[in-house]
Design an enzyme around this catalytic site. Structure first.
Site, short mmCIF file in Angstrom:
data_model
loop_
_atom_site.label_atom_id
_atom_site.label_comp_id
_atom_site.label_asym_id
_atom_site.label_seq_id
_atom_site.Cartn_x
_atom_site.Cartn_y
_atom_site.Cartn_z
CB VAL A 64 42.38 37.07 43.85
CG1 VAL A 64 41.00 36.52 43.49
CG2 VAL A 64 43.47 36.12 43.40
N PRO A 65 40.97 40.26 42.77
CG PRO A 65 40.29 41.28 40.77
CD PRO A 65 41.20 40.20 41.32
CB CYS A 66 37.42 39.07 46.44
SG CYS A 66 38.38 39.83 47.75
CG HIS A 67 38.02 45.13 45.24
ND1 HIS A 67 39.20 44.44 45.05
CD2 HIS A 67 38.02 46.15 44.35
CE1 HIS A 67 39.90 45.04 44.08
NE2 HIS A 67 39.20 46.08 43.65
#
Length: 177
Positions: free
Chosen positions: A136-139
């Site tokens: 989950v690419p929160c970046h």
């Protein structure tokens, strides 16, 4: 079944994946050493055992490693255990998972997509509590105006910036914090 985890090398440091019954229950962003990644998993999952990833998750490790090498891989097929994740966070993670490498959205963008335009801060909190970073690419989720915002990973905002540079979402230039 018990919790198992694997630590694996990437170009920006040792990352990790934890699973139960072939479903990912957590990931670890790059640490400075494999020992630190192991310690982080054992703190989060005290009874976990280090093991080789099962065949159904080998591809996830390969894709994460390739992504952190600059390849543009979609990780939406990685199975995640979302049972203990609040509904709001699930919905925010679903939107974040659809952001392709090299692209970003703001917390406000995600709040609007959720139909809750005033919920940017809640989206930020959901991303800060993300148990599946990279998958989950929160970046890829930024503060208003494209500012980096916070990042709870080892190395903080600098790790977030490095990941975005690798993916081509930011130019590779020094930052002045």
């Amino acid at each position: 079944m018990s919790v198992e985890f694997a630590v694996f090398d990437t170009p920006i440091g040792p990352c990790g994946l934890a699973w139960r019954d072939g479903t990912v229950i957590g990931t670890a962003l790059p640490e400075s050493t494999a020992a630190r990644t192991r310690a982080w998993f054992l703190k989060r999952f005290p009874d976990a055992v280090e093991a080789l990833p099962p065949p159904e998750l080998e591809g996830a490790v390969e894709k994460i490693t390739a992504l952190l090498s600059g390849a543009h891989h979609d990780l939406r097929d990685v199975p995640l255990d979302l049972d203990s994740v609040p509904e709001f966070n699930r919905r925010a993670y679903e939107i974040a998972r659809a952001i392709p490498p090299g692209k970003t959205k703001t917390y406000g963008d995600i709040a609007h997509e959720l139909g809750m335009p005033g919920a940017a801060q809640a989206v930020g909190q959901a991303m800060g509590n993300n148990p599946f970073p990279i998958v989950v690419p929160c970046h890829r989720v930024l503060a208003a105006g494209g500012k980096h915002g916070g990042f709870s990973a080892p190395g903080g905002v600098e790790t977030k910036r490095r990941m975005l540079v690798i993916e081509g979402a930011l130019p590779d230039e020094p930052t002045l914090f």
